[in-house]
Design a protein around this motif. Structure first.
Motif, PDB file in Angstrom:
ATOM      1  N   ASP A  99       0.828  -1.211   0.000  1.00 20.80           N
ATOM      2  CA  ASP A  99       0.000   0.000   0.000  1.00 20.80           C
ATOM      3  C   ASP A  99       0.858   1.255   0.000  1.00 20.80           C
ATOM      4  N   ALA A 100       2.081   1.132   0.534  1.00 20.03           N
ATOM      5  CA  ALA A 100       2.978   2.284   0.610  1.00 20.03           C
ATOM      6  C   ALA A 100       4.399   1.798   0.876  1.00 20.03           C
ATOM      7  N   ALA A 101       5.356   2.683   0.610  1.00 16.16           N
ATOM      8  CA  ALA A 101       6.761   2.375   0.869  1.00 16.16           C
ATOM      9  C   ALA A 101       7.438   3.555   1.535  1.00 16.16           C
ATOM     10  N   PHE A 102       8.363   3.245   2.406  1.00 13.63           N
ATOM     11  CA  PHE A 102       9.159   4.271   3.085  1.00 13.63           C
ATOM     12  C   PHE A 102      10.628   3.966   2.802  1.00 13.63           C
ATOM     13  N   PRO A 103      11.200   4.615   1.777  1.00  9.52           N
ATOM     14  CA  PRO A 103      12.625   4.398   1.495  1.00  9.52           C
ATOM     15  C   PRO A 103      13.477   5.226   2.458  1.00  9.52           C
ATOM     16  N   VAL A 104      13.935   4.595   3.528  1.00  9.16           N
ATOM     17  CA  VAL A 104      14.746   5.307   4.528  1.00  9.16           C
ATOM     18  C   VAL A 104      16.198   5.237   4.053  1.00  9.16           C
ATOM     19  N   MET A 105      16.451   5.903   2.956  1.00  6.03           N
ATOM     20  CA  MET A 105      17.734   5.813   2.264  1.00  6.03           C
ATOM     21  C   MET A 105      18.246   7.216   1.974  1.00  6.03           C
ATOM     22  N   HIS A 106      19.495   7.455   2.337  1.00  5.77           N
ATOM     23  CA  HIS A 106      20.077   8.780   2.211  1.00  5.77           C
ATOM     24  C   HIS A 106      21.080   8.821   1.060  1.00  5.77           C
ATOM     25  N   GLY A 107      21.273  10.006   0.501  1.00  4.97           N
ATOM     26  CA  GLY A 107      22.301  10.186  -0.511  1.00  4.97           C
ATOM     27  C   GLY A 107      21.898   9.634  -1.860  1.00  4.97           C
ATOM     28  N   ARG A 108      22.910   9.327  -2.665  1.00  3.22           N
ATOM     29  CA  ARG A 108      22.668   8.834  -4.015  1.00  3.22           C
ATOM     30  C   ARG A 108      21.859   7.545  -4.018  1.00  3.22           C
ATOM     31  N   ASN A 109      21.023   7.415  -5.006  1.00  2.00           N
ATOM     32  CA  ASN A 109      20.163   6.249  -5.215  1.00  2.00           C
ATOM     33  C   ASN A 109      19.078   6.110  -4.166  1.00  2.00           C
ATOM     34  N   GLY A 110      19.039   7.031  -3.205  1.00  3.25           N
ATOM     35  CA  GLY A 110      18.017   6.970  -2.179  1.00  3.25           C
ATOM     36  C   GLY A 110      17.155   8.204  -2.122  1.00  3.25           C
ATOM     37  N   GLU A 111      17.766   9.380  -2.294  1.00  5.06           N
ATOM     38  CA  GLU A 111      16.977  10.615  -2.242  1.00  5.06           C
ATOM     39  C   GLU A 111      17.274  11.527  -3.427  1.00  5.06           C
ATOM     40  N   ASP A 112      17.717  10.949  -4.526  1.00  5.17           N
ATOM     41  CA  ASP A 112      18.047  11.752  -5.709  1.00  5.17           C
ATOM     42  C   ASP A 112      17.061  11.558  -6.853  1.00  5.17           C
ATOM     43  N   GLY A 113      15.927  10.920  -6.567  1.00  3.42           N
ATOM     44  CA  GLY A 113      14.921  10.672  -7.589  1.00  3.42           C
ATOM     45  C   GLY A 113      15.009   9.289  -8.196  1.00  3.42           C
ATOM     46  N   THR A 114      16.096   8.574  -7.945  1.00  2.00           N
ATOM     47  CA  THR A 114      16.297   7.267  -8.576  1.00  2.00           C
ATOM     48  C   THR A 114      15.275   6.252  -8.096  1.00  2.00           C
ATOM     49  N   ILE A 115      15.243   5.992  -6.800  1.00  2.98           N
ATOM     50  CA  ILE A 115      14.298   4.995  -6.294  1.00  2.98           C
ATOM     51  C   ILE A 115      12.876   5.517  -6.348  1.00  2.98           C
ATOM     52  N   GLN A 116      12.721   6.841  -6.286  1.00  2.00           N
ATOM     53  CA  GLN A 116      11.398   7.430  -6.433  1.00  2.00           C
ATOM     54  C   GLN A 116      10.813   7.105  -7.815  1.00  2.00           C
ATOM     55  N   GLY A 117      11.673   7.083  -8.835  1.00  2.00           N
ATOM     56  CA  GLY A 117      11.225   6.720 -10.179  1.00  2.00           C
ATOM     57  C   GLY A 117      10.723   5.288 -10.240  1.00  2.00           C
ATOM     58  N   LEU A 118      11.385   4.401  -9.494  1.00  2.00           N
ATOM     59  CA  LEU A 118      10.937   3.003  -9.447  1.00  2.00           C
ATOM     60  C   LEU A 118       9.536   2.909  -8.853  1.00  2.00           C
ATOM     61  N   PHE A 119       9.293   3.638  -7.773  1.00  9.65           N
ATOM     62  CA  PHE A 119       7.965   3.607  -7.160  1.00  9.65           C
ATOM     63  C   PHE A 119       6.909   4.233  -8.062  1.00  9.65           C
ATOM     64  N   GLU A 120       7.287   5.247  -8.828  1.00 12.82           N
ATOM     65  CA  GLU A 120       6.346   5.827  -9.791  1.00 12.82           C
ATOM     66  C   GLU A 120       5.973   4.795 -10.858  1.00 12.82           C
ATOM     67  N   LEU A 121       6.971   4.073 -11.366  1.00  8.70           N
ATOM     68  CA  LEU A 121       6.690   3.032 -12.352  1.00  8.70           C
ATOM     69  C   LEU A 121       5.745   1.975 -11.786  1.00  8.70           C
ATOM     70  N   ALA A 122       5.967   1.619 -10.523  1.00  6.36           N
ATOM     71  CA  ALA A 122       5.176   0.579  -9.878  1.00  6.36           C
ATOM     72  C   ALA A 122       3.823   1.083  -9.393  1.00  6.36           C
ATOM     73  N   ASP A 123       3.638   2.410  -9.387  1.00  7.89           N
ATOM     74  CA  ASP A 123       2.402   3.044  -8.914  1.00  7.89           C
ATOM     75  C   ASP A 123       2.180   2.822  -7.419  1.00  7.89           C
ATOM     76  N   ILE A 124       3.285   2.782  -6.668  1.00 10.40           N
ATOM     77  CA  ILE A 124       3.225   2.577  -5.217  1.00 10.40           C
ATOM     78  C   ILE A 124       3.461   3.909  -4.515  1.00 10.40           C
ATOM     79  N   PRO A 125       2.560   4.348  -3.644  1.00 11.44           N
ATOM     80  CA  PRO A 125       2.805   5.567  -2.868  1.00 11.44           C
ATOM     81  C   PRO A 125       4.080   5.435  -2.036  1.00 11.44           C
ATOM     82  N   TYR A 126       4.854   6.513  -1.952  1.00 10.50           N
ATOM     83  CA  TYR A 126       6.110   6.450  -1.201  1.00 10.50           C
ATOM     84  C   TYR A 126       6.311   7.722  -0.397  1.00 10.50           C
ATOM     85  N   VAL A 127       6.948   7.561   0.738  1.00  8.22           N
ATOM     86  CA  VAL A 127       7.236   8.691   1.620  1.00  8.22           C
ATOM     87  C   VAL A 127       8.325   9.557   0.991  1.00  8.22           C
ATOM     88  N   GLY A 128       8.123  10.862   1.028  1.00  4.29           N
ATOM     89  CA  GLY A 128       9.143  11.785   0.570  1.00  4.29           C
ATOM     90  C   GLY A 128       8.768  12.523  -0.700  1.00  4.29           C
TER      91      GLY A 128
END
Length: 356
Positions: A99-128
């Motif tokens: 139902d949702a994801a919380f990527p508690v990931m800092h720096g590159r690949n965590g808060e630079d839009g990379t993993i956020q793009g994966l959640f957008e593709l999957a249509d999963i709501p994510y924190v941040g």
């Protein structure tokens, strides 16, 4: 009422991998298990993904990835029909809907839009923050340009590509010396938590600082040195964000570098910050303004310099700030009347509301 299926992700291919493990452990300890059905995904520093069922203590010291009995190879599937995690078990593939994801990931690949793009593709709501805002806030050059275009006061700066420096170092050095002078701060544009940042006090120091920054990113930002209090504000929300009371950092070192943040207990925190009520309110307003200009949603910590004359300069945003027991973001909202468990719940709610 059924529980909300929530994934918490930690680790990752990042210079802040270790801090992420501790942050995620704090989140896991404080998630309301009566409301959330928790699924934990750990990502090793070399990029292997696992569904993890072990202890928070093993996460913190890094031994989690050696406990094979607690590991199942897994991914967040980009396939929207899965809408969650795919586990590669010994007897076959299993999907877990999220139902949702919380990527508690800092720096590159965590808060630079990379993993956020994966959640957008999957249509999963994510924190941040979303993809664009995460990418802009991670890139210090883009952040500074956005703030400058919108009239938000900040330190003067220049930016360039490392290849430009190595092709004509004299030209770049002259630009920095003429516009900024010494001392100045040299930063890789895309790196978190003060990694690769140096304070240059002369030309020799500047050259070494640029080389260090170039080891961490191909784009480099140099900023003038500002004398003032280092003040941070936690902000959360979507259309109508709210700001915490400001906090102030008195770093143990010459400036608030990585060592001062995580290893030197001599750094002091003042919550609330040592500011007048009027100035404190102005900083909160500026934090919300910067949050909106940069397109942030969900959460961000917005950092400032406040000079003795009351000038407020936005230093940088952090779209997935630390969530460790000593981190400013939860401490600031705790001082504003939002305890840790409620904070996590609100952030997940914002994620779901934004998708809806």
């Amino acid at each position: 009422m059924s529980k909300i299926s929530l994934a918490v992700l930690f680790g990752g291919v990042s210079s802040e991998h270790e801090v992420s493990r501790i942050s995620a452990g704090s989140v896991i300890k404080n998630v309301n298990r009566e409301k959330y059905d928790l699924h934990v995904i750990g990502i090793t520093k070399d990029g292997r993904w696992y569904y993890y069922t072990g202890s928070v203590e093993d996460m913190a010291d890094g031994s989690w990835e050696k406990k094979e009995e607690n590991l199942t190879p897994a991914i967040v599937s980009p396939d929207r029909s899965v809408h969650g995690i795919t586990l590669f078990e010994k007897d076959g593939i299993k999907n877990i809907r999220l139902d949702a994801a919380f990527p508690v990931m800092h720096g590159r690949n965590g808060e630079d839009g990379t993993i956020q793009g994966l959640f957008e593709l999957a249509d999963i709501p994510y924190v941040g923050c979303d993809v664009a805002s995460s990418a802009i806030c991670m890139d210090k050059a883009l952040t500074n340009i956005m703030l400058a275009k919108n009239g938000i006061d900040q330190a003067d700066f220049v930016w360039f590509y490392s290849r430009e420096f190595f092709a004509d170092s004299e030209k770049i050095i002259a630009l920095i010396e003429n516009k900024l002078g010494y001392p100045c701060f040299v930063k890789p544009a895309n790196a978190g938590s003060s990694v690769g940042i140096s304070k240059a006090k002369d030309r020799a120091g500047l050259i070494e600082a640029i080389k260090l920054a170039a080891d961490n990113d191909f784009k480099i930002v140099v900023e003038e040195s500002i004398t003032g209090a280092e003040v941070e504000v936690a902000v959360m929300g979507n259309e109508n964000p709210i700001a915490s009371v400001p906090g102030e950092i008195a770093p143990a070192n010459d400036w608030y570098d990585y060592e001062a943040k995580y290893n030197n207990v001599g750094s002091e925190l003042f919550i609330p910050a040592r500011l007048s009520p009027e100035l404190s309110e102005k900083v909160r307003e500026r934090a919300v303004e910067g949050y909106k200009v940069l397109g942030c949603t969900g959460l961000a910590r917005v950092d400032f310099f406040v000079t003795a004359k009351g000038r407020i300069l936005l230093n940088e945003p952090n779209t997935l700030p630390g969530f460790t027991s000593i981190s400013m973001f939860p401490k600031l909202f705790g001082a504003t009347g939002v305890p840790y468990d409620e904070l996590i719940d609100r952030l997940i709610t914002y994620a779901i509301e934004r998708k809806q």
